[in-house]
Design an enzyme around this catalytic site. Structure first.
Site, mmCIF file in Angstrom:
data_model
loop_
_atom_site.group_PDB
_atom_site.id
_atom_site.type_symbol
_atom_site.label_atom_id
_atom_site.label_comp_id
_atom_site.label_asym_id
_atom_site.label_seq_id
_atom_site.Cartn_x
_atom_site.Cartn_y
_atom_site.Cartn_z
ATOM 1 C CD GLU A 268 -15.333 -42.635 21.484
ATOM 2 O OE1 GLU A 268 -14.993 -42.489 20.287
ATOM 3 O OE2 GLU A 268 -16.061 -43.569 21.864
ATOM 4 C CG ASP B 44 -17.757 4.565 14.552
ATOM 5 O OD1 ASP B 44 -18.953 4.620 14.280
ATOM 6 O OD2 ASP B 44 -17.297 4.366 15.684
ATOM 7 C CG ASP C 22 -16.172 5.796 19.030
ATOM 8 O OD1 ASP C 22 -17.392 6.047 19.031
ATOM 9 O OD2 ASP C 22 -15.369 6.395 18.294
ATOM 10 C CG ASP D 74 -21.581 4.279 19.413
ATOM 11 O OD1 ASP D 74 -22.566 4.908 18.994
ATOM 12 O OD2 ASP D 74 -20.414 4.592 19.169
ATOM 13 C CD GLU E 287 -14.806 -46.030 13.856
ATOM 14 O OE1 GLU E 287 -15.529 -46.000 14.876
ATOM 15 O OE2 GLU E 287 -13.802 -45.320 13.725
ATOM 16 C CG ASP F 97 -10.783 -41.363 12.984
ATOM 17 O OD1 ASP F 97 -10.028 -41.801 12.102
ATOM 18 O OD2 ASP F 97 -11.960 -41.730 13.137
HETATM 19 P P1 ATP Z 1 -17.552 8.681 13.637
HETATM 20 O O1 ATP Z 1 -18.888 8.261 14.118
HETATM 21 O O2 ATP Z 1 -17.218 8.272 12.275
HETATM 22 O O3 ATP Z 1 -16.450 8.419 14.597
HETATM 23 P P2 ATP Z 1 -17.388 11.375 14.239
HETATM 24 O O4 ATP Z 1 -16.224 11.183 15.100
HETATM 25 O O5 ATP Z 1 -17.344 12.469 13.270
HETATM 26 O O6 ATP Z 1 -17.740 10.169 13.401
HETATM 27 P P3 ATP Z 1 -18.836 12.276 16.450
HETATM 28 O O7 ATP Z 1 -17.646 12.130 17.313
HETATM 29 O O8 ATP Z 1 -20.163 11.918 16.948
HETATM 30 O O9 ATP Z 1 -18.668 11.489 15.134
HETATM 31 O O10 ATP Z 1 -18.841 13.775 15.958
HETATM 32 C C1 ATP Z 1 -19.925 14.315 15.269
HETATM 33 C C2 ATP Z 1 -19.672 15.759 14.968
HETATM 34 O O11 ATP Z 1 -19.551 16.461 16.190
HETATM 35 C C3 ATP Z 1 -18.386 16.036 14.222
HETATM 36 O O12 ATP Z 1 -18.590 16.011 12.853
HETATM 37 C C4 ATP Z 1 -18.003 17.403 14.679
HETATM 38 O O13 ATP Z 1 -18.661 18.372 13.905
HETATM 39 C C5 ATP Z 1 -18.553 17.453 16.080
HETATM 40 N N1 ATP Z 1 -17.506 17.162 17.041
HETATM 41 C C6 ATP Z 1 -16.768 16.056 17.149
HETATM 42 N N2 ATP Z 1 -15.924 16.135 18.180
HETATM 43 C C7 ATP Z 1 -16.129 17.323 18.743
HETATM 44 C C8 ATP Z 1 -15.593 18.005 19.867
HETATM 45 N N3 ATP Z 1 -14.668 17.446 20.623
HETATM 46 N N4 ATP Z 1 -16.061 19.204 20.162
HETATM 47 C C9 ATP Z 1 -17.024 19.761 19.421
HETATM 48 N N5 ATP Z 1 -17.576 19.182 18.371
HETATM 49 C C10 ATP Z 1 -17.145 17.986 18.024
#
Ligand code: ATP
Length: 941
Positions: free
Chosen positions: A309, A351, A665, A669, A734, A764
């Site tokens: 129970e 990531d 994020d 994804d 029991e 219990d």
């Molecule tokens: P994670 O997946 O580990 O978060 P990350 O943040 O590097 O990795 P993304 O955000 O997809 O992954 O970025 C991939 C690539 O895109 C980066 O390595 C960078 O060269 C380019 N990048 C990231 N942010 C920008 C931005 N705001 N403007 C232009 N290029 C960007």
């Protein structure tokens, strides 16, 4: 500011799409440049309430209560109560006494108490989940009194100007004022899976269907791509979503696998009880019909004894406490089953940026065709120098300044000073380029005010690039050769691919193969130091390209240069990775960043060794599923991956038998998170869409938190096993005792239903609750995870329960024989069956007290454990023992429970017999240790 929006001017939502943006702003009493004033926001909040949906999806209270009675075990108890009441009434009719069906009443009380307890727990759980839902409530960026700020979405009011970007869940209905490539998935509203394009400029006919109102956005829909600005036209229940608001439970409340298994177990126990009852009653009465009445009584007791129970309540409390402990460690559980799955995680895919690293980006190096230098500075503070420069040639400096200018403009982040600290609003990668520009002498404020952005292709994780277009004449620092200036920044390789020229001083020269190789080599040098590298390029346009032509526009670019950004690993991650390894969990890094950057950071924090193989997204694309499965067995670093590769990696790991936790994020994804066994969303940087697809949200975005949650999951799993074996062992004891008692031919049932209920619920139940908060084995993260397909009764738990049940029964039955002969032979005054049954009852209850102490660990002896580490167990054992003694020595309780006043000798004998169970369990531990000598970690809870 005017405020034509007032209670006397009710909301004419239906026509917003038929008005121009300016007209809508006007009617709502808002302001395009300033937004609403704080005073006006307050007034509107007071007048119209919060931007919340009233949750119709929740069960009404009475429904929760009624649902408690849907449990087969409770139904069986009710049947037992009816049969028992009938027997009692018949008996009192025979004896001509006043009928009082005590057992039946007690069973009814227990059933009702159980239902109330279940009701309280479930409504608490619903409230707790609702509170969790609020914690995960989306934030909205708004413009108020001229300032951009982030607020909780329930605080939005009609007339607020709010911003939209990819991954955001739209918080209210709104009229678009601006839309750049804005694509919104409106499935929540229209059921249409495809994203629809939005257009702020359109003014539509009044009779346009909701699904075609391209100039409006609706609450609950998701931004798939692009950027936008809108003014709120309706909030809360007035939104289109509010109109269909039923069943909007954001936090799912499905039962956990364990709860499901326990329901199945309950059903099975009911069947076992019925079969046992059938055998005893039919078999026994065939043997001797005069025993029928005793046999029915035995059956009733057995039916009550079979049902644990107290168990469902203990499980619910344990899971609820577990989620609370996890929140304290910054892990928010969105789906209850995750608590259990966490304990069996074998792989954590994380990531890099922000989860393994600090996401505090500082540019450390820049390189253009003729110039390269290091950059000093601290955090986002816009102070620092360019040093170790290879040249001070003005032409080279010109390249650098153009690079800095481009970086500051191809940018959506804001640099702000809060008290003494400089912070970035927006993406830290972009943000790092803002202090860099100031370090190079660019007046950022003036630039941001003057520069007129006319178009853009927003960043997306697949393209790994973004582009912005400016009117050239709005930027005095730039040599205006054409009316429009386009800047592209992104992953260096992918940006360089799109370049045909390069900037050399003020000239534009063709980009040769050798130039490309040199740039890529520089990129690799930066990346190998663990720097995150961005490439920046530009191009002039005589007129704006059409919005849809990202592919054709990001071509023929002029290469400007590279910036290398330092994003150091989080200090706590090193230890967390080591803990993972000790716990048999493989940490894997999956990043969009460059391969060498990924490898450098991964080797710094111990995810791989320097030189270990890393796979890139492109390589993954070329692999067959079988080849990928072979690769994922060993590779722990994946670089330059897109969200779709993440999905393939999770699937491959799962095919290899791994139980995968995966972080994410971005909006894309979500499928990978759904596929993973535990989808983990980032609480701070994650988009609403990702959070919704997740099982768990990391409130601090930290990898170490996943490891902490895994540890909690393991502790909870082992605690659940601990109290299950404790409770079910007792039930088995029991049942065997009761079932065997007629065979001894003593005449009488050793335990009445009332006493059994007392045992199951109180003697219990209380210690079981205390066992549920056992702090956990200190070695819990030094052992491999439990096998994913392991049953909760696996690894010897089932046989342990049967063993302990048998020992309990042997103790109970031998005491029974002794007590029977003692009371009938050695005591004057004749036999009162209550006397020996009270001894059996007391012995079994006290035996469980010893069992509770011993059950705290299945490897460590009780004397080896710190008694203060779980004072609840000791407390519950003391309280329960006192209660048990009161049942014997307090006259009203004695009368009610039908017990007998035991003498000191009798009590001493009961205590003596009851310690045998404790001794047995402790001896078992010693034997197990002997068997596992030299491999102590193989022994586990
Ligand atoms: P994670 O997946 O580990 O978060 P990350 O943040 O590097 O990795 P993304 O955000 O997809 O992954 O970025 C991939 C690539 O895109 C980066 O390595 C960078 O060269 C380019 N990048 C990231 N942010 C920008 C931005 N705001 N403007 C232009 N290029 C960007």
């Amino acid at each position: 500011m005017t405020s034509s929006y007032s209670p006397s001017n009710p909301k004419p939502q239906a026509v917003w799409h038929a008005l121009s943006a300016d007209e809508v702003i006007n009617r709502l009493g808002s302001d395009r440049q300033e937004g609403l004033s704080f005073a006006e926001v307050e007034r509107r909040q007071a007048a119209y309430g919060r931007n919340e949906l009233i949750d119709n999806g929740r069960r009404p209270r009475w429904q929760i209560f009624i649902d408690q009675f849907r449990n087969v075990m409770l139904i069986m108890l009710l049947v037992v109560a009816i049969v028992s009441a009938t027997l009692d009434i018949l008996e009192s009719l025979e004896e001509n006494t006043f009928p009082f069906p005590k057992d039946a009443t007690a069973i009814l009380v227990v059933v009702i108490l159980n239902a109330i307890l279940g009701y309280v727990q479930e409504s608490r759980a619903e409230e707790a989940l609702a509170a969790l839902k609020n914690m995960a409530a989306p934030k909205v960026r708004v413009l108020r009194q001229g300032k951009v700020m982030e607020i909780d979405s329930p605080e939005l009011v009609v007339g607020d100007i709010f911003f939209l970007e990819a991954g955001v869940k739209v918080a209210a209905d709104g009229r678009l004022l601006e839309a750049v490539n804005l694509q919104i998935r409106e499935a929540a509203l229209t059921g249409e899976a495809e994203a629809t394009s939005k257009d702020a400029e359109k003014v539509l006919p009044i009779d346009t269907e909701v699904g075609d109102r391209a100039n409006l956005v609706f609450a609950g829909t998701e931004v798939n791509q692009g950027r936008g600005v809108a003014v709120v036209t309706a909030i809360g229940m007035d939104t289109e979503l509010g109109k269909i608001a039923a069943a909007l439970q954001e936090v799912e409340q499905e039962p956990t696998p364990l709860q499901k298994r326990m329901t199945e177990l309950g059903n099975r126990l009911v069947w076992i009880a019925l079969v046992l009852v059938g055998i005893v009653v039919v078999g026994g009465s065939l043997y001797d019909v005069s025993l029928l009445r005793e046999l029915i009584e035995v059956s009733l007791s057995m039916a009550v004894a079979v049902v644990p129970e107290g168990l469902p309540a203990v499980i619910t409390v344990t899971l609820a406490l577990g989620t609370q402990r996890m929140v304290k460690r910054h892990a928010l559980i969105r789906r209850l089953p995750a608590v259990e799955t966490l304990g069996s995680i074998t792989t954590i895919c994380s990531d890099k940026t922000g989860t393994l690293t600090q996401n505090k980006m500082v540019v450390q190096a820049v390189a253009t065709s003729s110039y390269c230098a290091k950059v000093s500075g601290n955090g986002y503070e816009p102070k620092g120098d360019f040093y170790n420069a290879n040249t001070d040639d003005p032409a080279a400096l010109y390249e650098r300044q153009l690079l800095l200018l481009a970086g500051a403009l191809c940018n959506d982040a804001l640099l702000k000073q809060h008290a003494a600290e400089w912070v970035i609003l927006g993406d830290p990668t972009e943000g790092s380029l803002l202090p860099l520009a100031v370090k190079g002498g660019i007046d950022l404020k003036a630039l941001q005010q003057q520069a007129e952005r006319v178009a853009e292709f927003p960043f997306d994780a697949d393209r790994k690039r973004m582009s912005t277009f400016y009117r050239s004449e709005s930027i005095p620092e730039m040599p205006a050769t054409e009316p429009y200036w386009m800047i592209t920044k992104g992953s260096p390789e992918l940006t360089l691919e799109r370049c045909r020229w390069r900037q050399v001083g003020q000239d534009i020269q063709p980009l040769t193969l050798a130039d490309r190789q040199e740039i890529l080599a520089e990129n690799d040098r930066f990346a190998a130091q663990g720097l995150r590298v961005l490439g920046i390029a530009h191009r002039y346009w005589s007129e704006l390209p059409p919005a849809a032509s990202v592919e054709t526009s990001e071509q023929e670019l002029i290469w400007l240069g590279l910036v290398g950004i330092l994003d150091p690993p989080r200090p706590e991650v090193l230890e967390a990775v080591a803990t993972c390894r000790r716990a048999g969990i493989r940490p894997i890094m999956i990043t969009g960043d460059h391969q060498l950057t990924a490898q450098a950071i991964a080797s710094q924090i111990g995810i791989c060794e320097w030189g270990d193989r890393a796979l890139t997204g492109r390589e993954i694309e070329k692999l067959s599923p079988e080849e990928l499965d072979a690769a994922t067995l060993t590779v722990s670093v994946y670089a330059r991956v897109s969200p779709e590769h993440k999905l393939r990696i999770v699937q491959s790991l799962q095919r290899n038998g791994e139980i995968v936790a995966m972080t994410g994020d971005g909006v894309n994804d979500a499928p990978a998170l759904k596929q993973a066994d535990i989808g983990v969303a980032m609480g701070m940087t994650g988009t609403d869409v990702t959070k919704e697809a997740s099982d768990m949200v990391l409130l601090d975005d930290n990898f170490a938190t996943i490891v902490a949650a895994t540890e909690e999951g393991r502790v909870i799993y082992s605690n659940i096993r601990r109290f299950i074996k404790y409770i079910l062992g007792s039930n088995i004891g029991e049942v065997i005792t009761i079932a065997c008692s007629p065979l001894l031919g003593l005449g009488g049932v050793p335990l009445t239903p009332l006493q059994i209920l007392w045992m199951n619920l109180v003697t219990d139940g209380l210690p079981a609750l205390a066992l549920a908060v056992e702090p956990g084995d200190p070695d819990v993260m030094k052992r491999p995870p439990v096998k994913p397909n392991e049953s909760i009764f696996g690894r010897g738990l089932g046989s342990y329960m049967i063993r302990v049940g048998l020992i309990l029964a042997i103790v109970g039955l031998s005491l029974m024989v002794w007590a029977y002969s003692y009371t009938s032979e050695h005591i004057e005054g004749g036999l009162d069956p209550r006397r020996w049954t009270t001894m059996v009852f007391t012995t079994l209850c006290l035996a469980q007290m010893g069992h509770a102490l011993a059950a705290r660990s299945s490897t460590r002896l009780t004397i080896e454990m710190n008694p203060t580490s779980n004072l609840f167990v000791w407390g519950s054992v003391i309280v329960t023992t006192i209660l048990q003694l009161l049942l014997i020595y307090a006259p009203p309780l004695r009368r009610f429970f039908g017990t007998y006043l035991l003498s000191e000798i009798e009590l001493a004998v009961c205590i003596g017999f009851s310690t045998l169970v404790f001794v047995w369990v402790e001896l078992e531990k010693l034997v197990l240790r002997l068997l596992h000598r030299g491999h102590p970690l193989q022994l586990r809870e």
